[in-house]
Scaffold this motif. Structure first.
Motif, PDB file in Angstrom:
ATOM      1  N   LEU A 142       0.858  -1.191   0.000  1.00  0.00           N
ATOM      2  CA  LEU A 142       0.000   0.000   0.000  1.00  0.00           C
ATOM      3  C   LEU A 142       0.890   1.235   0.000  1.00  0.00           C
ATOM      4  O   LEU A 142       1.540   1.542   0.999  1.00  0.00           O
ATOM      5  CB  LEU A 142      -0.921  -0.005   1.222  1.00  0.00           C
ATOM      6  N   SER A 157       0.599   5.596   2.287  1.00  0.00           N
ATOM      7  CA  SER A 157      -0.175   5.233   3.486  1.00  0.00           C
ATOM      8  C   SER A 157      -0.783   6.430   4.223  1.00  0.00           C
ATOM      9  O   SER A 157      -1.817   6.291   4.874  1.00  0.00           O
ATOM     10  CB  SER A 157       0.709   4.500   4.485  1.00  0.00           C
ATOM     11  N   SER A 158      -0.146   7.595   4.114  1.00  0.00           N
ATOM     12  CA  SER A 158      -0.706   8.743   4.850  1.00  0.00           C
ATOM     13  C   SER A 158      -2.062   9.145   4.270  1.00  0.00           C
ATOM     14  O   SER A 158      -2.799   9.920   4.876  1.00  0.00           O
ATOM     15  CB  SER A 158       0.258   9.932   4.823  1.00  0.00           C
ATOM     16  N   TYR A 161       1.394  17.554  -5.635  1.00  0.00           N
ATOM     17  CA  TYR A 161       1.969  16.481  -4.807  1.00  0.00           C
ATOM     18  C   TYR A 161       0.846  15.858  -3.999  1.00  0.00           C
ATOM     19  O   TYR A 161       0.211  16.530  -3.184  1.00  0.00           O
ATOM     20  CB  TYR A 161       3.036  17.063  -3.867  1.00  0.00           C
ATOM     21  N   CYS A 207       1.259  10.295  -2.634  1.00  0.00           N
ATOM     22  CA  CYS A 207       1.214   8.898  -3.105  1.00  0.00           C
ATOM     23  C   CYS A 207       2.054   8.834  -4.378  1.00  0.00           C
ATOM     24  O   CYS A 207       1.672   9.403  -5.412  1.00  0.00           O
ATOM     25  CB  CYS A 207      -0.238   8.490  -3.360  1.00  0.00           C
ATOM     26  N   LEU A 208       3.184   8.157  -4.288  1.00  0.00           N
ATOM     27  CA  LEU A 208       4.106   8.049  -5.430  1.00  0.00           C
ATOM     28  C   LEU A 208       3.381   7.568  -6.687  1.00  0.00           C
ATOM     29  O   LEU A 208       3.559   8.111  -7.777  1.00  0.00           O
ATOM     30  CB  LEU A 208       5.231   7.073  -5.041  1.00  0.00           C
ATOM     31  N   LYS A 264      14.242   8.455   0.952  1.00  0.00           N
ATOM     32  CA  LYS A 264      13.206   7.739   1.707  1.00  0.00           C
ATOM     33  C   LYS A 264      12.720   6.468   1.021  1.00  0.00           C
ATOM     34  O   LYS A 264      12.400   5.480   1.674  1.00  0.00           O
ATOM     35  CB  LYS A 264      12.001   8.674   1.890  1.00  0.00           C
ATOM     36  N   LEU A 265      12.656   6.488  -0.298  1.00  0.00           N
ATOM     37  CA  LEU A 265      11.937   5.417  -1.002  1.00  0.00           C
ATOM     38  C   LEU A 265      12.798   4.158  -1.140  1.00  0.00           C
ATOM     39  O   LEU A 265      14.025   4.214  -1.135  1.00  0.00           O
ATOM     40  CB  LEU A 265      11.481   5.909  -2.376  1.00  0.00           C
ATOM     41  N   ARG A 266      12.131   3.040  -1.246  1.00  0.00           N
ATOM     42  CA  ARG A 266      12.820   1.757  -1.283  1.00  0.00           C
ATOM     43  C   ARG A 266      13.152   1.365  -2.729  1.00  0.00           C
ATOM     44  O   ARG A 266      12.304   1.435  -3.620  1.00  0.00           O
ATOM     45  CB  ARG A 266      11.924   0.665  -0.656  1.00  0.00           C
ATOM     46  N   GLU A 304       9.813   0.074  -4.698  1.00  0.00           N
ATOM     47  CA  GLU A 304       9.202   1.286  -5.255  1.00  0.00           C
ATOM     48  C   GLU A 304       9.990   1.809  -6.466  1.00  0.00           C
ATOM     49  O   GLU A 304       9.444   1.939  -7.562  1.00  0.00           O
ATOM     50  CB  GLU A 304       9.124   2.378  -4.176  1.00  0.00           C
TER      51      GLU A 304
HETATM   52  P1  FDP Z   1       3.991   6.713   2.252  1.00  0.00           P
HETATM   53  O1  FDP Z   1       5.239   6.763   3.101  1.00  0.00           O
HETATM   54  O2  FDP Z   1       2.859   7.544   2.826  1.00  0.00           O
HETATM   55  O3  FDP Z   1       3.555   5.314   1.921  1.00  0.00           O
HETATM   56  O4  FDP Z   1       6.140   5.104  -0.207  1.00  0.00           O
HETATM   57  C1  FDP Z   1       6.471   6.212   0.284  1.00  0.00           C
HETATM   58  C2  FDP Z   1       5.546   7.416   0.135  1.00  0.00           C
HETATM   59  O5  FDP Z   1       4.336   7.393   0.839  1.00  0.00           O
HETATM   60  C3  FDP Z   1       5.210   7.801  -1.321  1.00  0.00           C
HETATM   61  O6  FDP Z   1       4.081   7.181  -1.817  1.00  0.00           O
HETATM   62  C4  FDP Z   1       5.023   9.282  -1.211  1.00  0.00           C
HETATM   63  O7  FDP Z   1       5.288   9.962  -2.410  1.00  0.00           O
HETATM   64  C5  FDP Z   1       6.000   9.660  -0.119  1.00  0.00           C
HETATM   65  O8  FDP Z   1       6.338   8.470   0.584  1.00  0.00           O
HETATM   66  C6  FDP Z   1       5.389  10.590   0.863  1.00  0.00           C
HETATM   67  O9  FDP Z   1       6.345  10.919   1.817  1.00  0.00           O
HETATM   68  P2  FDP Z   1       6.275  12.324   2.600  1.00  0.00           P
HETATM   69  O10 FDP Z   1       5.063  12.221   3.487  1.00  0.00           O
HETATM   70  O11 FDP Z   1       7.550  12.391   3.339  1.00  0.00           O
HETATM   71  O12 FDP Z   1       6.130  13.399   1.569  1.00  0.00           O
END
Ligand code: FDP
Length: 337
Positions: free
Chosen positions: A117, A120-121, A243, A246-247, A273-275, A279
């Motif tokens: 998922l 997530s935020s 923005y 959600c990637l 941050k991203l894996r 991802e």
């Molecule tokens: P999330 O942690 O909420 O799952 O996968 C990482 C991701 O979301 C991306 O989907 C999104 O672009 C980014 O991180 C959002 O991170 P920030 O809240 O730090 O912007």
């Protein structure tokens, strides 16, 4: 568009992917992944009624608080793909260790890495969400799989794609022969081809980045983002900022209209941050197959040799010319006029 567009299975029969284990096995895996997406789409549609929102109280391997929907999505991927018999290993952003699937007498030729998922935020606020998957081959299906077998460069991916759970649910994937988008018709219960041979424009007018992190970025990244905001009508600037958090949703917008998504490294967190495996690699394969570009700012994403399962990377992805501009700034070759 035809009144009866191709389903995923019909499409794959007409455009068979390179399959290791005889005709149909990659198709079977993609069908199983499609079932995961349908199940998640159903759950997400009524999550607010089913006590599925909020957090579980646990923290995942990334140190992030686990949402109930993260857990449900992860369990759905594991349960559906485990019984399918063609996936020998399943690795997820939500699990410290991969799950190895042993099915006696039946070689399992593929490994699936996934972010169950994404975004997530957005779960609790009814905003877009995604799931991302990457499929690689088990080179010798008669040998048992181990953790290291999953550490493959992105160029080894046989297929990659994502689900976008928005007003409609879409499955977008590539098997290395272009990018195809299918829209789920919930009444028919099938994904149907809605976006054939997707191509990303070579330049866009949109940038997607969490600009709240601006002060944490290295100078080159700051200067690049500053440059997008200068007014230059002939060059199509300023760009618009979009923005979603959600990637998948942000990259999907770019695939259709062009532009750039950045989750850059920070001065005190250069890895970003991203894996890489769940991802960056799958999104990079999709975007490159559509004619775009994906980079850390210094290196092509798909050429990175992974060192560990949950490795993070900076990700700069989208229209080829936009990503090249960002690379020039990050590498110190371009200066802000
Ligand atoms: P999330 O942690 O909420 O799952 O996968 C990482 C991701 O979301 C991306 O989907 C999104 O672009 C980014 O991180 C959002 O991170 P920030 O809240 O730090 O912007």
């Amino acid at each position: 568009m035809s009144q009866h567009p191709l389903t995923v299975e019909q499409f794959l029969m007409a455009h068979p992917p390179a399959s290791l284990a005889g005709a149909g096995s990659l198709t079977a895996l993609l069908s199983a992944i499609g079932l995961v997406g349908k199940t998640l789409a159903r759950d997400l549609r009524i999550a607010g009624l089913l006590n599925m929102l909020g957090t579980t109280g646990d923290t995942n391997v990334q140190g992030e608080s686990v949402k109930k929907l993260d857990q449900i999505a992860n369990e759905t991927f594991i349960e559906v793909l485990q019984r399918d018999g063609v996936a020998g290993a399943l690795a997820s952003e939500e699990m410290e260790k991969p799950v190895f699937v042993t099915s006696p007498g039946r070689p399992a030729p593929y490994m699936v890495l996934f972010d169950p998922l994404d975004g997530s935020s957005n779960t609790d606020v009814n905003m877009p969400l995604g799931s991302i998957f990457s499929i690689i081959a088990h080179q010798n299906p008669d040998e048992p799989l181990g953790d290291d077998d999953l550490l493959k460069k992105g160029t080894h991916q046989l297929a990659a794609g994502y689900f976008l759970f928005g007003p409609s649910t879409m499955l977008v994937f590539t098997t290395g022969k272009g990018v195809y988008g299918f829209t789920l018709d919930p009444n028919v219960g099938e994904y149907q081809l809605s976006h054939s041979g997707m191509k990303i424009p070579s330049r866009g007018k949109v940038y997607a980045v969490n600009e709240g992190n601006y002060q944490k970025w290295p100078e080159g990244t700051k200067r690049y983002v500053d440059s997008l905001k200068t007014v230059d009508k002939a060059a199509g600037r300023p760009y618009s900022s979009r923005y979603s958090g959600c990637l998948v949703a942000d990259v999907h917008r770019l695939l259709l209209g062009g532009g750039i998504y950045l989750y850059p490294g920070e001065v005190s967190k250069p890895e970003g941050k991203l894996r890489l495996l769940y991802e960056a690699n799958p999104m990079a394969m999709v975007v490159e197959q559509a004619g775009g570009r994906a980079s850390t700012g210094m290196t092509r994403i798909l050429d990175i040799e992974p060192k560990k399962l949950h490795q993070r990377v900076p990700l700069i992805i989208g229209s080829a010319n936009d990503v090249q501009d960002a690379e020039s700034y990050i590498q110190g070759k371009a200066v802000f006029a």
